[in-house]
Design a protein around this motif. Structure first.
Motif, mmCIF file in Angstrom:
data_model
loop_
_atom_site.group_PDB
_atom_site.id
_atom_site.type_symbol
_atom_site.label_atom_id
_atom_site.label_comp_id
_atom_site.label_asym_id
_atom_site.label_seq_id
_atom_site.Cartn_x
_atom_site.Cartn_y
_atom_site.Cartn_z
ATOM 1 N N GLN A 91 32.024 59.704 -12.687
ATOM 2 C CA GLN A 91 30.814 60.172 -13.348
ATOM 3 C C GLN A 91 30.339 59.117 -14.348
ATOM 4 O O GLN A 91 30.504 59.253 -15.545
ATOM 5 C CB GLN A 91 31.103 61.487 -14.068
ATOM 6 N N ILE A 92 29.748 58.061 -13.848
ATOM 7 C CA ILE A 92 29.275 56.984 -14.707
ATOM 8 C C ILE A 92 27.760 57.078 -14.812
ATOM 9 O O ILE A 92 27.049 56.946 -13.817
ATOM 10 C CB ILE A 92 29.679 55.601 -14.159
ATOM 11 N N HIS A 93 27.278 57.320 -16.020
ATOM 12 C CA HIS A 93 25.844 57.469 -16.237
ATOM 13 C C HIS A 93 25.323 56.268 -17.012
ATOM 14 O O HIS A 93 25.949 55.818 -17.976
ATOM 15 C CB HIS A 93 25.553 58.756 -17.019
ATOM 16 N N PRO A 94 24.175 55.754 -16.640
ATOM 17 C CA PRO A 94 23.626 54.605 -17.352
ATOM 18 C C PRO A 94 23.232 54.972 -18.780
ATOM 19 O O PRO A 94 22.861 56.105 -19.060
ATOM 20 C CB PRO A 94 22.380 54.245 -16.526
ATOM 21 N N VAL A 95 23.358 54.009 -19.680
ATOM 22 C CA VAL A 95 22.953 54.231 -21.057
ATOM 23 C C VAL A 95 21.466 53.991 -21.138
ATOM 24 O O VAL A 95 20.980 52.895 -20.880
ATOM 25 C CB VAL A 95 23.708 53.270 -22.016
ATOM 26 N N LEU A 96 20.689 55.001 -21.534
ATOM 27 C CA LEU A 96 19.244 54.896 -21.584
ATOM 28 C C LEU A 96 18.792 54.284 -22.896
ATOM 29 O O LEU A 96 19.405 54.532 -23.951
ATOM 30 C CB LEU A 96 18.615 56.289 -21.409
ATOM 31 N N PRO A 97 17.724 53.488 -22.893
ATOM 32 C CA PRO A 97 17.232 52.902 -24.128
ATOM 33 C C PRO A 97 16.630 53.974 -25.023
ATOM 34 O O PRO A 97 16.209 55.032 -24.538
ATOM 35 C CB PRO A 97 16.154 51.926 -23.646
ATOM 36 N N PRO A 98 16.614 53.755 -26.332
ATOM 37 C CA PRO A 98 16.039 54.739 -27.244
ATOM 38 C C PRO A 98 14.579 55.020 -26.917
ATOM 39 O O PRO A 98 13.861 54.135 -26.427
ATOM 40 C CB PRO A 98 16.178 54.078 -28.616
#
Length: 219
Positions: A209-216
């Motif tokens: 379960q690897i989710h991308p880190v979204l930009p602020p």
């Protein structure tokens, strides 16, 4: 999984968890034994809340026997299955007094002959109290072993035997606590935190379960 990858996994876990130890609170081998018996199908946190009060008034086999069933239950009634556990704890204390001079034995056969003590509990005591390289397979270790492919098996005993035969020798003593803490806080049952897992690239779990880190927002 090859030996090189297994070694790398335990090396990383040891760095991530520098002080692997039980989260049960105890100040003697006897207190540890009672806490582990009470922890079946209960959280360590919940057990600690109860035993902090219990052990202040009764922290020897004779003292707990003197409480009697109702007295003991009054201290542990917040723990699941407390009635059955109280009966086991009382019987266990009587056995310790009559068979072992009030001391917790350091042999598997003697431990497993005590009321409320099965193979998993015996493994915890042998490892944590007596420094023996045993691995107690609970739900966390069973899940982590099968999910990562470190130790696969359809039964608890199969997983335990695979861990014992394949874990690098230098990590056998700490393996139980490294794995249980990893399973409790990172490799959780419903939503494993693969995105912050220190062994994510070594683990052989197929559904990471690897989710991308979204930009602020607004960036």
């Amino acid at each position: 999984m090859n030996a090189q990858k297994r070694l790398a996994i335990f090396e990383r876990l040891a760095i991530a968890i520098p002080h692997p130890a039980t989260e049960l609170e105890y100040s003697s081998t006897f207190e540890l034994l009672i806490a582990v018996i009470l922890s079946a199908q209960a959280t360590d946190k919940g057990v600690n809340v109860a035993t902090r009060k219990l052990f202040r008034v009764a922290n020897t086999p004779q003292a707990i026997v003197d409480l009697g069933l109702e007295g003991l239950e009054s201290y542990i009634k917040t723990i699941g299955l407390y009635h059955a556990k109280a009966q086991n704890v009382l019987k266990c204390c009587m056995q310790l007094i009559s068979l072992h001079q009030g001391q917790v034995p350091d042999k598997r056969e003697a431990l497993e002959a005590l009321a409320g003590v099965g193979r998993k509990t015996a493994n915890v005591i042998l490892n944590t109290a007596f420094g023996q390289p045993t691995i107690a397979v609970d739900t966390h270790l069973f899940r982590v072993g099968n999910r990562t492919r470190l130790a696969t098996g359809k039964t608890v005993l199969e997983v335990e035997q695979r861990f014992l035969s394949s874990t690098p020798k230098q990590f056998l003593q700490d393996a139980h606590h490294l794995l249980i803490l990893h399973g409790r806080y990172t490799c959780t049952a419903r939503s494993p935190k693969c995105g912050v897992c220190c062994i994510v690239d070594l683990c052989e779990y197929r559904d990471k379960q690897i989710h991308p880190v979204l930009p602020p927002a607004g960036s």
